[in-house]
Enzyme design. Structure first.
Site, PDB file in Angstrom:
ATOM      1  CG  PHE A 229      -1.761  -1.235   1.374  1.00 34.34           C
ATOM      2  CD1 PHE A 229      -2.625  -1.671   0.383  1.00 34.34           C
ATOM      3  CD2 PHE A 229      -1.639  -1.997   2.523  1.00 34.34           C
ATOM      4  CE1 PHE A 229      -3.359  -2.838   0.527  1.00 34.34           C
ATOM      5  CE2 PHE A 229      -2.365  -3.171   2.679  1.00 34.34           C
ATOM      6  CZ  PHE A 229      -3.228  -3.587   1.681  1.00 34.34           C
ATOM      7  NE  ARG A 311       0.487  10.688  -8.168  1.00 31.70           N
ATOM      8  CZ  ARG A 311       0.169  10.141  -9.348  1.00 31.70           C
ATOM      9  NH1 ARG A 311      -1.099   9.959  -9.685  1.00 31.70           N
ATOM     10  NH2 ARG A 311       1.107   9.769 -10.182  1.00 31.70           N
ATOM     11  NE  ARG A 343      -5.363   0.606  -3.247  1.00 32.63           N
ATOM     12  CZ  ARG A 343      -6.031  -0.524  -3.043  1.00 32.63           C
ATOM     13  NH1 ARG A 343      -6.209  -0.971  -1.810  1.00 32.63           N
ATOM     14  NH2 ARG A 343      -6.514  -1.212  -4.061  1.00 32.63           N
ATOM     15  CD  GLU A 716      -1.475   4.856  -6.548  1.00 30.40           C
ATOM     16  OE1 GLU A 716      -0.832   5.346  -5.617  1.00 30.40           O
ATOM     17  OE2 GLU A 716      -1.258   5.122  -7.746  1.00 30.40           O
TER      18      GLU A 716
END
Length: 763
Positions: A229, A311, A343, A716
């Site tokens: 993860f 992100r 994740r 994801e």
């Protein structure tokens, strides 16, 4: 055709029988030593003295190492060289390793590690976002900003405005297999490391550096992980380095694994965020301007915080065209565990921020949030002109209009929403809520050079195939998918393909199995390698029969050319006997991506993956307790390589995402001690927390980009479908009074009860 088949996980029979081998299951070599860290019980300060005499005298202890005993610089950081294996005179978080115990057993090492005594001159610890802002403690000078248009002016000119603040907690990875490593010294100072890691090449690099050796002196092998993860992308570095250094110093195998408490105290978590927002919109809910300020609590070392925060900014639009937007990001340094990959890698924090805005807009207008979402969607892929993200990428493949319509119909959304309204009108204690939320998730590493992969394929003369690639298996089924690709290229049954442990001596310079890119990258690399061998065989057989290679076919375990037919094994043996190479490497690099993170502009993503979920919940307004009653998901996996594995990933991703936003609460005390450091105090979703009715369907559509068999990444994106559970809870709370239900996350029973009271008071 082996691709697109709903085949079981390649190790399913090993998992259910308990015979799948993980690092801790590898037979312990003779004379193997065991390691444990001695940890700081102070969050910030300077080490003035350290007494390890009791540790050295403890039963079974072979050696005790501090930073000064290490033969070379031992840095664990994946980025900024700011994470020493052992504290260098100062401590930066409660749980930081101070010394390393090498003993004859795991238990002896753990017991001895608790006997150390460190005198630390404490300094004021920076623990919270507010503390970091007050101290201006951060990893970059000032905030980073991405913008499109004049958001402030657009908000001012809009008919309606809202603003708010949203607290979003972190999340513990809670992989079933804890962090583990085993190092075996080889001849001439070389080192073999078995590591539970998503990034064997990084382990190789960091171990080589700590040993003062070139990378070719270190071999890293990873057969499988019991979950990752993102928590095994960089967090395994410390164990591997410690084992390798101790093995080098003692010339004995060394093994280390964290017990659960140590794992949770030492390792990083998902970044917790605070998001403040302002938005301006018209009477339909169409956004005219949005401003976000994202505060990320990054912990004591940089780790992967900068790309994670990037992100989050890149997903602040989610599925919505923002004509004017300003996204400001603060990366704050605190005296807590170094937050790390998890994740979604910051994407979920960005997505939940804009979904809160949409929900707030709908509440302000008294509208169905679904209608507000739809009016703000990006233009459809079929539209004449494409909309552009705040960072300048054209959204060419947007399919959520038709996906949402299909999900609304299949889930009976409108009828159920009215039923929820009717229920709430006559039930004063139990209130229901329903929400439909979409996801648009960018696929690719935002650090462009990581978008590459390699593979090594051998065909043996008996027709069996040996396959190795740079991806790691952590339960997601990557090995099975890649084996299906190889089987399809050779026209073989899956039983003919053998995938072996990820190994840095077979495929070098690999990227982490992360960013949902495992199948995309490694599938294409394997395809390239298989096609090289297949083309050589075809060319030889065509020449052998005075024909053309284009007439050779590989299917159903046979190689055919006109009237001539061979079994694949016969064709392989004949090729071998005629000195045709049956081994090949394959390489793939993702096309089209180009990203300038400093300017905040470009094309960071090859394509987007899409999905949508409808969740219905019920809350008890007297206690805050709640249940997920039903979830309907429609998810875009492109032309799925393996529908069974993909549906499993979607189900697991949803539950994990819902857990992040509902039950999983991380709590630190005022000294910086993580108090939720065990299953008894940290609540991950269990079987009873899954929806009673759980419907998952794959969207039947190929990827428009040229990916492996036109599939899409699925690791994801489904995680963010869990946001629908959070906003369904918000919808239920909204039924309790006139105020906006500004739930913070996680929406625990206490948080829900608190927000119910505020809503009733009209706050």
């Amino acid at each position: 055709m082996s691709v697109s088949q709903p085949l079981p996980h390649d190790a399913a029979h090993l998992h259910v029988t308990g015979t799948a081998r993980y690092v801790d299951d590898i037979p312990t070599p003779a004379r193997c030593l065991h390691l444990a860290f001695g940890l700081s019980d102070v969050a910030a300060g300077r080490i003035t003295a350290i007494d390890l005499s009791a540790v050295r005298a403890a039963p079974g202890v072979i050696a005790v190492l501090t930073d000064g005993d290490l033969p070379h610089d031992a840095d664990c950081s994946p980025s900024a060289h700011d994470e020493p294996l052992l504290a260098k005179g100062e401590v930066h978080y409660l749980g930081q390793p101070l010394f390393l115990v090498v003993a004859t057993s795991h238990l002896a090492a753990r017991k001895a590690a608790r006997l150390g005594s460190a005198r630390i001159a404490e300094t004021a610890a920076i623990l919270s976002i507010d503390d970091a802002l007050a101290a201006d403690s951060r990893f970059e000078e000032g905030p980073r900003t991405y913008s499109k248009g004049d958001a402030a002016q657009a908000i001012t000119n809009a008919p309606h405005q809202i603003e708010g603040t949203f607290e979003i907690g972190g999340q513990e990875h809670f992989y079933l297999e804890g962090q583990a490593a085993l190092a075996l010294p080889q001849e001439d100072g070389d080192m073999l490391v078995h590591s539970s890691t998503q990034h064997p090449s990084e382990i190789q690099h960091k171990v080589a550096h700590a040993l003062g050796r070139p990378m070719n002196a270190v071999r890293v092998e990873t057969r499988r992980m019991g979950g990752g993860f993102g928590g095994k992308e960089s967090q395994g570095n410390a164990l591997a380095i410690a084992c390798a250094v101790a093995a080098s110093l003692t010339d004995q195998p060394c093994k280390m694994r964290y017990d659960r408490d140590d794992d949770m105290m030492i390792t990083g978590k998902r970044h917790d965020f605070r998001i403040t927002y302002r938005a301006g919109f018209d009477d339909t809910g169409k956004l005219m301007g949005v401003e976000f300020v994202q505060y990320a609590r990054c912990g004591w070392a940089q780790d992967l915080s900068l790309p994670v925060a990037d992100r989050a900014m890149l997903h602040a639009d989610n599925a919505y065209n923002l004509p004017a937007a300003r996204i400001e990001s603060h990366r704050l340094k605190t005296n807590t565990q170094s937050a790390t990959a998890y994740r979604g890698f910051g994407g979920p924090q960005g997505v939940v921020g804009i979904e809160r805005v949409i929900d707030h807009v709908a509440h302000h207008l008294g509208a169905d949030p679904l209608e507000v979402r739809k009016v703000n969607f990006y233009a459809a892929a079929t539209a004449r002109a494409h909309d552009t993200t705040p960072y300048g990428q054209d959204v060419e493949d947007f399919i959520l209009h038709e996906m949402t319509d299909a999900l609304v119909t299949n889930s009976n959304y409108h009828t159920r929403r009215q039923a929820v309204i009717d229920w709430n009108a006559v039930n004063p204690v139990l209130k229901k809520g329903i929400a439909l939320t979409p996801v648009k998730f960018g696929i690719s590493f935002t650090l462009t050079h990581l978008n590459q992969a390699g593979a090594l394929v051998h065909v043996y003369q008996d027709g069996s195939v040996h396959l190795n690639h740079g991806g790691t298996e952590m339960g997601q089924g990557l090995f099975q998918k890649v084996a299906q690709v190889a089987a399809a290229r050779f026209g073989l049954p899956l039983e003919a393909i053998k995938i072996t442990a990820t190994d840095t001596s077979k495929v070098p310079n690999t990227s982490a199995t992360a960013a949902s890119s495992g199948s995309d990258l490694n599938g294409m690399a394997v395809k390239a390698a298989c096609d090289k061998i297949r083309d050589r065989m075809a060319e030889f057989l065509a020449k052998h029969h005075q024909s053309d290679a284009s007439n050779v076919t590989f299917a159903d375990g046979k190689v055919c050319l006109g009237d001539h037919s061979y079994t694949f094994a016969e064709a392989a043996k004949l090729s071998y006997e005629n000195r045709i190479s049956l081994s090949a490497t394959g390489f793939y690099k993702t096309p089209k991506v180009a990203w300038d993170r400093i300017k905040g502009h470009g094309r960071p993503f090859f394509y987007f993956a899409y999905g949508a979920a409808v969740t219905e919940v019920v809350i008890d307004t007297l206690t805050g307790e709640n249940r997920i009653l039903r979830t309907d998901i429609l998810h875009d996996a492109g032309a799925s390589l393996n529908p069974a594995l993909d549906i499993g990933q979607i189900e697991g991703g949803y539950v994990q995402g819902a857990g992040w936003l509902t039950t999983e609460e991380l709590v630190w005390d005022d000294k910086g001690r993580l108090t939720t450091h065990a299953p008894s105090t940290y609540k991950i979703p269990a079987c009873g927390d899954r929806p009673d009715v759980f419907n998952v369907t794959l969207w039947d559509s190929e990827n428009r980009e040229d990916t492996i068999y036109r599939s899409k990444a699925v690791g994801e994106p489904p995680f963010m479908l869990g946001i629908s559970a959070f906003l369904a809870l918000s919808d239920a709370v909204a039924a309790c009074g006139p105020g906006y239900p500004a739930l913070d996350a996680p929406a625990t029973a206490e948080q829900i009860l608190h927000t119910v009271q505020k809503v009733r008071d009209g706050i």
